[in-house]
Design a protein around this motif. Structure first.
Motif, PDB file in Angstrom:
ATOM      1  N   ALA A 247      28.205 -11.056 -41.416  1.00 20.25           N
ATOM      2  CA  ALA A 247      26.607 -10.239 -41.309  1.00 20.25           C
ATOM      3  C   ALA A 247      25.849 -10.188 -42.347  1.00 20.25           C
ATOM      4  O   ALA A 247      26.330 -10.418 -43.523  1.00 20.25           O
ATOM      5  CB  ALA A 247      27.309  -8.588 -40.944  1.00 20.25           C
TER       6      ALA A 247
ATOM      7  N   ASP B 260      20.457  -7.817 -39.855  1.00 19.49           N
ATOM      8  CA  ASP B 260      21.044  -8.039 -38.598  1.00 19.49           C
ATOM      9  C   ASP B 260      21.247  -6.896 -37.692  1.00 19.49           C
ATOM     10  O   ASP B 260      21.342  -5.998 -38.101  1.00 19.49           O
ATOM     11  CB  ASP B 260      22.621  -8.644 -38.806  1.00 19.49           C
TER      12      ASP B 260
ATOM     13  N   SER C  54      31.759  -8.168 -45.499  1.00 21.38           N
ATOM     14  CA  SER C  54      30.461  -9.039 -45.323  1.00 21.38           C
ATOM     15  C   SER C  54      29.735  -8.616 -46.661  1.00 21.38           C
ATOM     16  O   SER C  54      28.732  -8.961 -46.910  1.00 21.38           O
ATOM     17  CB  SER C  54      29.627  -8.845 -44.206  1.00 21.38           C
TER      18      SER C  54
ATOM     19  N   CYS D 208      25.061  -0.373 -43.724  1.00 25.07           N
ATOM     20  CA  CYS D 208      24.721  -0.272 -42.365  1.00 25.07           C
ATOM     21  C   CYS D 208      24.080   1.029 -41.995  1.00 25.07           C
ATOM     22  O   CYS D 208      24.448   2.168 -42.614  1.00 25.07           O
ATOM     23  CB  CYS D 208      25.904  -0.449 -41.099  1.00 25.07           C
TER      24      CYS D 208
ATOM     25  N   THR E 275      27.387  -8.304 -34.695  1.00 23.19           N
ATOM     26  CA  THR E 275      26.113  -8.468 -35.307  1.00 23.19           C
ATOM     27  C   THR E 275      25.613  -9.782 -34.923  1.00 23.19           C
ATOM     28  O   THR E 275      25.960 -10.778 -34.794  1.00 23.19           O
ATOM     29  CB  THR E 275      26.080  -8.320 -36.824  1.00 23.19           C
TER      30      THR E 275
ATOM     31  N   ILE F 229      22.232  -3.799 -40.036  1.00 26.17           N
ATOM     32  CA  ILE F 229      22.911  -4.180 -41.289  1.00 26.17           C
ATOM     33  C   ILE F 229      21.818  -3.857 -42.566  1.00 26.17           C
ATOM     34  O   ILE F 229      20.777  -4.340 -42.527  1.00 26.17           O
ATOM     35  CB  ILE F 229      23.522  -5.404 -41.291  1.00 26.17           C
TER      36      ILE F 229
END
Length: 349
Positions: free
Chosen positions: A162, A166, A252, A256, A296, A317
């Motif tokens: 991610a 995204d 990642s 978020c 994502t 994200i």
């Protein structure tokens, strides 16, 4: 839950007789299956593709309750929860192995019913059953399934891909399996107090099925390929939306923003949660066992997915320093926390 009046003791067949009995009608459908059941190991040939393998175990009293779980449904679900892991890698599921531990309380007819569900799931999802094991068990019924699949290396999607900006997407709707479980547990308690009272599940078919007979989302993997969208990260929702999204963010190294108003809830899930004085959003965030796909995608793919009926954009994200946040319907920002299923929490009572 086993209703067959006939009863054949498994001891009459023995282990090898049981294996022969359960596997005699297997038909192999995958070109990659060179040798299935009947030797020391299955032989598979994926022609240069990458092999995907995942294993899950289901234990009586921990993952399922036979008081309200039909054995055929249980067999079907055992396969589905494993196939879901392969689809979460953006792969194709092709084979499974199934191992069971059974106590003497189960006659052959009960095991046969369990395998009817296993075979039904394998047939529906075009998967070969290529092996497994059987054993006696003093702890109740144990089911262990290993799923095997494949994908081109360029198509595999991990949890750690991610990127900032995204879009966060989810398939289907959430919280149904958990509210279905609450309903089944309530009816079980009522029955135990008074066996003359029949379960009242009328009109609740959808959430009951979400709990007892989930469907792995192979169709979403196919749809994404069809519209030429490759997710940047993906995971299946077994432990609840919050827990799975936090996995993606952690692996990642991102944050978020998840918007409560965007979380897809079926009306029956919403209404049933309210009947139980539960917050429907909490059911979706922490309930688990929905086996939907959380993924994502790049913002440039927005036009490709915005009108797809079974995909909902629920957030985006952010940079890691922004943290992982839930934005409520009232615009209040809370830290996103995982309160989902913990396999090592002892059952109540």
């Amino acid at each position: 839950m086993f209703d067959n009046k006939e009863r054949t003791n498994i001891e009459e067949l023995g282990e090898f007789g049981l294996i022969n009995y359960l596997t005699k009608n297997i038909k192999l459908v995958q070109k990659s299956t060179i040798k299935g059941v009947g030797d020391d190991a299955a032989v598979l040939d994926f022609g240069g593709k990458k092999t995907l393998v995942s294993t899950d175990m289901l234990l009586e009293g921990i993952h399922f309750d036979l008081a309200y779980t039909p054995l055929k449904h249980l067999g079907y679900k055992a396969i589905q929860v494993n196939l879901s892991d392969i689809y979460a890698m953006n792969g194709t599921a092709s084979q499974v192995t199934v191992s069971i531990g059974i106590s003497s309380k189960f006659p052959l007819e009960a095991v046969e019913e369990l395998y009817e569900g296993i075979y039904l799931a394998c047939d529906k999802y075009n998967v070969d059953l290529v092996g497994g094991d059987t054993s006696s068990s003093k702890q109740g019924l144990v089911i262990s399934v290993t799923s095997i699949g494949y994908a081109d290396e360029k198509d595999i999607v991990y949890r750690n891909g991610a990127e900032e900006g995204d879009l966060i997407c989810v398939s289907g709707d959430l919280g149904g399996a958990y509210t279905g479980l609450q309903l089944l547990e309530r009816e079980k308690l009522i029955y135990l107090e008074n066996p003359n009272i029949q379960p009242d599940l009328e009109g609740k078919d959808y959430i009951i099925e979400r709990q007892l007979k989930p469907e792995a989302r192979r169709d979403i993997v196919d749809l994404l390929k069809e519209i030429e969208v490759k997710p940047t990260a993906m995971i299946d929702i077994s432990d609840g939306l919050a827990s799975e999204l936090l996995h993606i963010c952690k692996q990642s190294d991102k944050g978020c923003n998840l918007y409560e108003e965007k979380i897809p809830l079926d009306p029956m899930t919403f209404d049933t949660a309210r009947e139980f004085n539960l917050d429907p959003t909490v059911c979706a965030l922490s309930g688990g066992e929905d086996y939907e796909l959380l993924f994502t995608v790049k913002q440039t793919d927005y036009d490709k997915i915005k009108f797809k009926m079974d995909i909902t954009i629920i957030g985006y994200i952010t940079e890691p320093s922004a943290g992982c946040n839930l934005v409520t319907k009232g615009g209040v920002v809370h830290a996103l926390t995982a309160q989902g299923w913990n396999a090592f929490t002892p059952p109540a009572g």
